[in-house]
Enzyme design. Structure first.
Site, PDB file in Angstrom:
ATOM      1  N   SER A   1       1.020  -1.307  -0.022  1.00 13.50           N
ATOM      2  CA  SER A   1      -0.467  -0.198   0.410  1.00 13.50           C
ATOM      3  C   SER A   1       0.589   1.362   0.628  1.00 13.50           C
ATOM      4  CB  SER A   1      -0.883   0.020   1.081  1.00 13.50           C
ATOM      5  OG  SER A   1      -1.571   1.331   1.095  1.00 13.50           O
ATOM      6  N   ASN A   2       0.104   1.971   0.174  1.00 16.65           N
ATOM      7  CA  ASN A   2       0.936   3.671   0.309  1.00 16.65           C
ATOM      8  C   ASN A   2       0.658   4.291   1.444  1.00 16.65           C
ATOM      9  OD1 ASN A   2      -1.099   5.374  -0.750  1.00 16.65           O
ATOM     10  ND2 ASN A   2      -0.864   4.217  -2.436  1.00 16.65           N
TER      11      ASN A   2
END
Ligand code: C5P
Length: 403
Positions: free
Chosen positions: A216-217
């Protein structure tokens, strides 16, 4: 507060309902603000509200006798809730306790404030005030959602110190904010985006590696949520396609929760089919694991390689089927910002692009502020550092120029 900001209250009839909450002391200030702005105010109090603020104070400030009972016990004169309901241009219940909100939902009519509410033909505003746990309770949240669905307006409470000594969401909005809220509501102006439907993508996508891990980020979703809030405030119908975030769904916004880029793609395409435009604010993973293990990957002694494949570009897909509708994109670059942003404008068929650079202090992930430039085919506008909700206002202002 400058009185000239309240432009729509002159000679308007406001029925101010006060219920039994510590925040009732703020109703005095609110009443004064409304009267000073030219409104005619009548105050109806629940019996318990009299324990929190005296009828004498409210009567003096509103310049009208206070209404509490169904009739005057001295002479039997009826306090007609029907007449009050017809008289009012706006009924404002501030503070509104959890108890009163629940009774409003159920149509309970055991005091003059509630019978007036049931008789009111005008817009109704509630300003909830209560302890954080009472506010967060599913019963209260469901009651607020029901009232909202029935067209009641909610002046959201703020976060901060509460009478209980605890701190959290539940503090009644400040009198100035509530007065402005009512002023906006009574403004004759049509909301600028009424009848329009926009899709906003927001937050981070999650690409599973196995049942436990994912890629993810850092996106918090704050910018996209601020945009959805602003669009709804201007009267638009909003489909917020949201990846993972810790944020609450803005009121009046339809949130579609997704996890992976593929799920976001499907939800965005479906919502865009009936939309007038879309703002692509989500931080979408560009790559996803080729294989998702159905059992947790065990660690070994050596290195582990995970093969990644490209995800679909949601923005480019919507851009390819735009048919004259509006499309706004975001770009977050670490170098050659303008060059990349302009290439994206063309490639994804955006009308304009919001460029934020990670180089600027206060811009980008997680924070409440952002510093952006708006780039379209005719040029570039650099905005100063502002809160994400101010940035959202500027972006929607620009979007409106394309409609
Ligand atoms: O190409 P890049 O990821 O930098 O483009 C950013 C813009 O494209 C943003 O508006 C983002 O929301 C959108 N985007 C998308 N789907 C992807 C990748 C990016 O909608 N798979």
């Amino acid at each position: 507060m400058a009185q000239k900001e309240l432009e729509n209250l002159g000679r308007r009839h406001i029925l101010l309902g006060v219920t039994g909450s510590i925040a009732a002391y703020k109703a005095a200030l609110l009443c004064r603000l409304l009267v000073t702005a030219g409104a005619e105010v009548k105050v109806v109090m629940t019996p318990l509200a009299k324990q929190f603020i005296t009828p004498l104070t409210m009567a003096t400030l509103s310049k009208n006798p206070i209404l509490v009972d169904f009739f005057n016990p001295e002479n039997g004169e009826w306090n007609s809730h029907v007449k009050l309901g017809v008289w009012a241009d706006c009924m404002l219940i501030a503070p509104a306790t959890a108890n009163t909100l629940a009774k409003m939902v159920s149509g309970i009519a055991d005091n003059l404030l509630l019978t007036s509410y049931l008789s009111a033909r005008c817009p109704v505003v509630v300003a909830p005030a209560m302890d954080l746990d009472m506010y967060a309770h599913p019963a209260t949240q469901q009651n607020l959602a029901t009232l909202l669905k029935r067209g009641v307006h909610v002046a959201e409470p703020g976060e901060g110190e509460l009478a209980s000594g605890l701190s959290g969401k539940g503090r009644m909005a400040e009198p100035e904010e509530i007065a402005r809220f009512v002023d906006d509501l009574l403004s004759e102006k049509k909301k600028s985006l009424e009848g329009k439907h926009f899709v906003v993508t927001a937050g981070a996508t999650i690409e599973p590696i196995d049942p436990v891990r994912f890629i993810s980020n850092h996106s918090s979703g704050k910018m996209g949520y601020a945009l959805a809030t602003e669009l709804a405030r201007r009267g638009a119908r909003v489909s917020l396609v949201s990846g993972r975030t810790a944020l609450e769904c803005p009121r009046g916004v339809d949130r579609i929760d997704v996890l992976s880029a593929e799920e976001m793609y499907r939800a965005a395409v479906e919502a865009f089919a009936t939309a007038d435009g879309a703002i692509m604010c989500a931080a979408v993973a560009d790559y996803t694991p080729k294989q998702v293990a159905d059992r947790k990957l065990k660690k070994g002694d050596g290195e582990l390689n995970i093969e990644l494949k490209r995800t679909r570009d949601i923005a480019a897909e919507l851009g390819a089927h735009k048919n004259g509708r509006l499309l706004v994109g975001f770009a977050l670059e670490t170098h050659d910002e303008e060059l990349h942003a302009e290439a994206k404008l063309q490639k994804k068929n955006f009308d304009f692009i919001v460029l934020n650079s990670l180089r600027d202090a206060g811009a980008g992930f997680r924070g409440d502020t952002n510093k952006v430039s708006l780039i379209d085919r005719t040029g570039r506008e650099d905005l100063p550092l502002m809160t994400k909700s101010e940035v959202a206002g500027r972006i929607i202002d620009k979007l409106e120029t394309f409609l």
